[in-house]
Design a protein around this motif. Structure first.
Motif, PDB file in Angstrom:
ATOM      1  N   SER A 116       0.851  -1.178   0.000  1.00 20.20           N
ATOM      2  CA  SER A 116       0.000   0.000   0.000  1.00 20.20           C
ATOM      3  C   SER A 116       0.889   1.231   0.000  1.00 20.20           C
ATOM      4  N   TYR A 117       0.957   1.898  -1.126  1.00 26.40           N
ATOM      5  CA  TYR A 117       1.857   3.026  -1.309  1.00 26.40           C
ATOM      6  C   TYR A 117       1.063   4.318  -1.485  1.00 26.40           C
ATOM      7  N   GLY A 118       1.682   5.414  -1.097  1.00 24.88           N
ATOM      8  CA  GLY A 118       1.137   6.729  -1.365  1.00 24.88           C
ATOM      9  C   GLY A 118       1.702   7.286  -2.657  1.00 24.88           C
ATOM     10  N   LEU A 119       1.252   8.481  -3.000  1.00 23.96           N
ATOM     11  CA  LEU A 119       1.666   9.130  -4.237  1.00 23.96           C
ATOM     12  C   LEU A 119       1.768  10.626  -4.001  1.00 23.96           C
ATOM     13  N   VAL A 120       2.884  11.203  -4.438  1.00 17.50           N
ATOM     14  CA  VAL A 120       3.002  12.663  -4.528  1.00 17.50           C
ATOM     15  C   VAL A 120       3.039  13.007  -6.010  1.00 17.50           C
ATOM     16  N   HIS A 121       2.063  13.769  -6.445  1.00 14.06           N
ATOM     17  CA  HIS A 121       1.823  14.058  -7.863  1.00 14.06           C
ATOM     18  C   HIS A 121       2.176  15.528  -8.123  1.00 14.06           C
ATOM     19  N   LEU A 122       3.372  15.769  -8.680  1.00 17.80           N
ATOM     20  CA  LEU A 122       3.814  17.118  -9.010  1.00 17.80           C
ATOM     21  C   LEU A 122       3.477  17.370 -10.474  1.00 17.80           C
ATOM     22  N   ASP A 123       2.589  18.313 -10.729  1.00 17.30           N
ATOM     23  CA  ASP A 123       2.064  18.450 -12.085  1.00 17.30           C
ATOM     24  C   ASP A 123       1.428  19.826 -12.226  1.00 17.30           C
ATOM     25  N   GLY A 124       1.565  20.415 -13.409  1.00 16.46           N
ATOM     26  CA  GLY A 124       0.921  21.689 -13.657  1.00 16.46           C
ATOM     27  C   GLY A 124      -0.576  21.593 -13.841  1.00 16.46           C
ATOM     28  N   HIS A 125      -1.093  20.373 -13.962  1.00 16.62           N
ATOM     29  CA  HIS A 125      -2.530  20.120 -14.091  1.00 16.62           C
ATOM     30  C   HIS A 125      -2.906  19.013 -13.107  1.00 16.62           C
ATOM     31  N   THR A 126      -4.167  18.975 -12.715  1.00 17.58           N
ATOM     32  CA  THR A 126      -4.591  17.903 -11.815  1.00 17.58           C
ATOM     33  C   THR A 126      -4.678  16.558 -12.523  1.00 17.58           C
ATOM     34  N   ASP A 127      -4.793  16.554 -13.854  1.00 15.26           N
ATOM     35  CA  ASP A 127      -4.926  15.301 -14.617  1.00 15.26           C
ATOM     36  C   ASP A 127      -6.058  14.446 -14.061  1.00 15.26           C
ATOM     37  N   PHE A 128      -7.184  15.099 -13.794  1.00 10.81           N
ATOM     38  CA  PHE A 128      -8.296  14.416 -13.131  1.00 10.81           C
ATOM     39  C   PHE A 128      -9.547  14.352 -14.007  1.00 10.81           C
ATOM     40  N   ARG A 129      -9.374  14.454 -15.291  1.00  9.14           N
ATOM     41  CA  ARG A 129     -10.501  14.221 -16.198  1.00  9.14           C
ATOM     42  C   ARG A 129     -10.844  12.742 -16.174  1.00  9.14           C
ATOM     43  N   LEU A 230       6.508  23.472 -14.363  1.00  8.00           N
ATOM     44  CA  LEU A 230       7.326  24.657 -14.564  1.00  8.00           C
ATOM     45  C   LEU A 230       6.581  25.692 -15.405  1.00  8.00           C
ATOM     46  N   ASP A 231       6.830  26.940 -15.123  1.00 13.03           N
ATOM     47  CA  ASP A 231       6.248  28.001 -15.929  1.00 13.03           C
ATOM     48  C   ASP A 231       6.803  27.926 -17.346  1.00 13.03           C
ATOM     49  N   PRO A 232       5.969  28.136 -18.365  1.00 13.32           N
ATOM     50  CA  PRO A 232       6.455  28.054 -19.741  1.00 13.32           C
ATOM     51  C   PRO A 232       7.520  29.083 -20.090  1.00 13.32           C
ATOM     52  N   ALA A 233       7.682  30.115 -19.282  1.00  9.12           N
ATOM     53  CA  ALA A 233       8.813  31.016 -19.496  1.00  9.12           C
ATOM     54  C   ALA A 233      10.134  30.282 -19.314  1.00  9.12           C
ATOM     55  N   HIS A 234      10.112  29.222 -18.517  1.00 10.71           N
ATOM     56  CA  HIS A 234      11.308  28.419 -18.276  1.00 10.71           C
ATOM     57  C   HIS A 234      11.273  27.087 -19.023  1.00 10.71           C
ATOM     58  N   MET A 235      10.067  26.519 -19.223  1.00  4.90           N
ATOM     59  CA  MET A 235       9.939  25.195 -19.836  1.00  4.90           C
ATOM     60  C   MET A 235       8.739  25.185 -20.784  1.00  4.90           C
ATOM     61  N   ALA A 242       1.109  26.087 -19.504  1.00  2.00           N
ATOM     62  CA  ALA A 242       0.135  26.997 -18.904  1.00  2.00           C
ATOM     63  C   ALA A 242       0.884  28.009 -18.047  1.00  2.00           C
ATOM     64  N   PRO A 243       0.456  29.267 -18.064  1.00  2.00           N
ATOM     65  CA  PRO A 243       1.154  30.292 -17.286  1.00  2.00           C
ATOM     66  C   PRO A 243       1.001  30.080 -15.793  1.00  2.00           C
ATOM     67  N   ALA A 244       1.782  30.831 -15.040  1.00  2.00           N
ATOM     68  CA  ALA A 244       1.737  30.836 -13.567  1.00  2.00           C
ATOM     69  C   ALA A 244       2.293  29.556 -12.962  1.00  2.00           C
ATOM     70  N   GLY A 245       3.253  28.945 -13.649  1.00  2.00           N
ATOM     71  CA  GLY A 245       3.915  27.768 -13.094  1.00  2.00           C
ATOM     72  C   GLY A 245       5.045  28.134 -12.156  1.00  2.00           C
ATOM     73  N   LEU A 246       5.726  27.112 -11.672  1.00  2.00           N
ATOM     74  CA  LEU A 246       6.818  27.307 -10.726  1.00  2.00           C
ATOM     75  C   LEU A 246       8.123  27.597 -11.453  1.00  2.00           C
ATOM     76  N   ARG A 247       9.068  28.155 -10.717  1.00  2.00           N
ATOM     77  CA  ARG A 247      10.407  28.414 -11.239  1.00  2.00           C
ATOM     78  C   ARG A 247      11.269  27.159 -11.093  1.00  2.00           C
ATOM     79  N   PRO A 248      12.312  27.015 -11.890  1.00  2.00           N
ATOM     80  CA  PRO A 248      13.178  25.830 -11.784  1.00  2.00           C
ATOM     81  C   PRO A 248      13.718  25.601 -10.387  1.00  2.00           C
ATOM     82  N   GLU A 249      14.120  26.653  -9.703  1.00  2.00           N
ATOM     83  CA  GLU A 249      14.672  26.473  -8.355  1.00  2.00           C
ATOM     84  C   GLU A 249      13.610  25.981  -7.375  1.00  2.00           C
ATOM     85  N   GLU A 250      12.350  26.350  -7.594  1.00  2.00           N
ATOM     86  CA  GLU A 250      11.290  25.857  -6.719  1.00  2.00           C
ATOM     87  C   GLU A 250      11.035  24.378  -6.962  1.00  2.00           C
ATOM     88  N   VAL A 251      11.035  23.959  -8.219  1.00  2.00           N
ATOM     89  CA  VAL A 251      10.829  22.537  -8.515  1.00  2.00           C
ATOM     90  C   VAL A 251      11.991  21.713  -8.001  1.00  2.00           C
TER      91      VAL A 251
END
Length: 296
Positions: A116-129, A230-235, A242-251
């Protein structure tokens, strides 16, 4: 010890344009060329080989109650799961380089077989469709988290009777934008949801601590990184920037805080076709080599 496994699948994505295929299957070799494997090997990482996907077919026209490339995707998930199981049995920590987010099914299948494992999902979208909230279910790379917690068609959410692969109470999502269409739903469905704006407001360490509290279940947690966090200004070299993402140093800081507790990591959705000068491959190599230094 880190075991680097290439899983260059593009089966879960829509075609970028008619008659073409997504380029993210080229990501593992682009990252190798940018120096990631050498950086990791200098710290003792080993090469665990590659799991090749089936042929990409744009079968959307005939897909009713099915995701795109479903048969090939499920078969690839089984083979990815087998390889992850073998890596873990050898006492290594898998670093799976994708490929698109549908890799979460293979990882979840591997882990569900043994605990029984957990999950940490780092993503610019929830991917919950999923079929309960959309009539447009087709591309599993935008539906992977829903499938991983059992909210999709059984063909992808319950492969070999192992679903749900993760108990939603032990799933933490970090990084979606504030206007994500499924944000309200995931806040009710998952153990923790931390949009990127909250990471910036409260700090990386607080976000990582909350994610660890939720995801650190009996057997540990899997760490998923979609680089469109990551913010598309960086990636910009991703399928759905999508705008308003994180900076490389934050990720990188998020990875550094989360990697030591992870049983494995996957990296998804970097598209080298959108990076002809390898600028973003080099940036991603730096983020991963720095952030995952504590993995394993």
């Amino acid at each position: 010890m880190i075991a680097v496994l290439a899983a260059p699948t593009n089966l879960g994505l829509r075609p970028p344009q008619p008659g073409s295929v997504p380029g993210c299957a080229k990501a593992p070799e682009a990252l190798r060329e940018a120096g990631l494997h050498a950086r990791l090997a200098s710290s003792g990482a080993i090469d665990a080989g590659v799991v090749l996907p089936g042929r990409y077919l744009d079968d959307a026209a005939s897909a009713t109650g099915r995701v795109r490339n479903q048969d090939a995707l499920v078969e690839h998930s089984r083979r990815v799961a087998d390889r992850i199981t073998g890596v873990l049995a050898e006492g290594h920590v898998p670093l799976v380089l994708g490929g698109d987010c549908s890799l979460l099914i293979g990882a979840g299948l591997a882990l569900a077989r043994s605990g029984s494992y957990g999950l940490v999902h780092l993503d610019g979208h929830t991917d919950f469709r999923h079929p309960g909230n959309s009539d447009d279910c087709l591309n599993l790379a935008g539906e992977d988290l829903a499938a991983a917690v059992g909210r999709h068609w059984p063909a992808v959410a319950d492969v070999d009777g192992q679903g749900p692969y993760f108990d939603p109470r032990h799933v933490a999502h970090i990084g979606c934008r504030d206007d994500d269409e499924h944000l309200t739903e995931v806040r009710h469905a998952l153990g923790a949801v931390i949009p990127g704006s909250l990471v910036r407001a409260d700090g990386v360490e607080r976000a990582a601590r909350r994610a660890r509290e939720v995801a650190d279940s009996a057997s540990g947690y899997w760490l998923h990184l979609d680089v469109d966090i990551l913010d598309p200004a960086h990636m910009p070299a991703v399928d759905s920037p999508a705008p308003a993402g994180l900076r490389p140093e934050e990720v990188s800081a998020l990875l550094a805080a989360l990697a030591p507790g992870a049983v494995g990591v996957q990296v998804t959705v970097f598209d080298p076709d959108l990076d002809p000068e390898q600028r973003y491959a080099r940036l991603l190599t730096e983020v991963l080599a720095t952030g995952l230094a504590g993995l394993g």
